[in-house]
Design an enzyme around this catalytic site. Structure first.
Site, PDB file in Angstrom:
ATOM      1  N   THR A  76       0.845  -1.207   0.000  1.00 29.16           N
ATOM      2  CA  THR A  76       0.000   0.000   0.000  1.00 29.16           C
ATOM      3  C   THR A  76       0.874   1.248   0.000  1.00 29.16           C
ATOM      4  O   THR A  76       0.645   2.183  -0.774  1.00 29.16           O
ATOM      5  CB  THR A  76      -0.955   0.003   1.216  1.00 29.16           C
ATOM      6  N   CYS A 328      -9.598  -6.351   1.852  1.00 30.50           N
ATOM      7  CA  CYS A 328      -9.635  -4.920   2.173  1.00 30.50           C
ATOM      8  C   CYS A 328     -11.036  -4.337   2.049  1.00 30.50           C
ATOM      9  O   CYS A 328     -11.349  -3.324   2.638  1.00 30.50           O
ATOM     10  CB  CYS A 328      -8.690  -4.158   1.257  1.00 30.50           C
TER      11      CYS A 328
END
Length: 404
Positions: A76, A328
């Site tokens: 990320t 996620c």
């Protein structure tokens, strides 16, 4: 066979025992615990050497130079550093970015943030098999396009984009090309010496390494410049400040080394397990594979079971760890945005399950999973009035539902 069975390797992997053992030597007073930035004594030198070895191990797996590897806290952060870093550094050349609607949220949300800062982003729609139309990609290019970000393997449906062809298009138009390779590194051979990829994001925990560590490949020739997003100390050649977590980096390096050694035998084994699962489930009525079966990573199977609610199917399969959507976004009850982008209706998108196999998956576990899924789907459909109507030949698309 131990229950529950873990079939969610695309969300995370257990740390390989060999990796965990190696990491333990880099924590306590008896091991190598120094700060790699401490240049004045042996404790720092030993730590720096351990980091250098890991940097080489990661570079070796992807055909890069170790000087092109920047350590981060995970994929990320790598995505953020690549996209924001390049956009900010090159914004005088243009403010247009190209990406795809099926990218990971780490890419999409970063692009949304850049839009708030005045950049323009084109979000390409994939074809119904999840692949990008190269002609559409070319058509999206403008004189002010500075960056394209396309993932190598999709985390939900496992489809493999043609990053070689996309890279060549980008290079011809002098566009920086970022690839999120979180789901492909260690599963598909990558040789960056032969690909026109400028930036490439990687993760530790998707490859049997620890969580909390990742890397970003930043090409040296032609040289790619980034503006840092974390400041303080100028570590990692000024691109990413912060004391390096040696034990995590050593773990990631060892995990990548093991993958490089075992990839040639492990991937055919995973493909056989995935195909065994597919062959066991494909004869269930009204099941659809999401995404191209031809251009797909060997460990992924994403199937929609029509007339079954995905959440209730997951509850019925509580002895099997699978997911609907990605880890996620699966906490929200929205249908997967990836499947919606392929053109699936809400019902089919809601009834999808992602199975991902990995290093510790066995044939016995796959066979158990097949039987459990078959009986769960049968049971849930028996409870479904929609299934009854479908079996009676009612055209479901013509039904008008009244609001209560």
């Amino acid at each position: 066979m131990k229950l529950p069975i873990y079939l969610d390797y695309a969300a995370t992997c257990p740390v390989d025992e060999r990796v965990a053992e190696k990491m333990m030597n880099y924590l306590t007073i008896d091991g190598v615990f120094g700060n790699p930035a401490s240049r004045s004594h042996k404790f720092g030198w030993q730590a720096e050497e351990a980091v250098d070895i890991a940097r080489n191990q990661i570079a070796d797996l992807i055909g890069a130079d170790s000087r092109e590897i920047v350590f981060t806290s995970g994929a990320t952060e790598s995505d953020n550093l690549a996209i924001k870093g390049a956009a900010h550094f090159y914004q005088t050349k243009g403010k247009h970015i190209i990406t795809c609607k099926t990218e990971h949220k780490a890419v999409l949300d970063t692009c949304r943030q850049l839009e708030r800062e005045g950049f323009e982003v084109t979000y390409l729609s994939p074809k119904c098999d999840g692949l990008i139309d190269l002609d559409e990609f070319k058509a999206a290019i403008r004189p002010d396009t500075i960056l394209a970000s396309i993932m190598h393997v999709n985390n939900e449906i496992g489809v493999i984009q043609d990053i070689r062809a996309i890279g060549e298009i980008c290079r011809a138009h002098k566009i920086i090309f970022h690839v999120d390779a979180t789901q492909s590194v260690g599963k598909i051979a990558i040789n960056l010496a032969e690909l026109s990829v400028d930036l490439l994001s990687m993760s530790g925990h998707k490859l049997y390494g620890p969580k909390g560590v990742g890397a970003l490949y930043v090409r040296r020739k032609p040289r790619i410049r980034l503006e840092a997003i974390i400041h303080g100390g100028g570590h990692e050649r000024g691109m990413r400040s912060g004391t390096l977590p040696v034990h995590q980096i050593v773990g990631m390096g060892e995990a990548y080394r093991i993958c490089k050694e075992e990839m040639a035998t492990e991937m055919p084994r995973l493909k056989a397990l995935r195909d065994r699962l597919y062959n066991g489930l494909k004869d269930i009525e009204e099941t659809y594979v999401n995404g191209s079966m031809e251009h797909r990573v060997d460990s992924n199977l994403n199937i929609s079971f029509n007339y079954v609610e995905g959440e209730s199917l997951m509850m019925a399969l509580r002895d099997i760890a699978v997911s609907s959507g990605s880890a996620c976004t699966s906490a929200s009850l929205e249908p997967s945005y990836v499947l919606r982008a392929l053109g699936l209706n809400d019902e089919l998108a809601h009834s999808s399950i992602r199975f991902t196999v990995g290093r510790y998956t066995t044939e016995e576990e796959i066979d158990y999973t097949i039987e459990l899924v078959k009986s769960a789907v049968k049971k849930l459909r028996e409870l479904s009035p929609l299934w009854d109507m479908f079996k009676e030949g009612v055209d479901m698309s013509k039904i008008e539902w009244s609001a209560h």
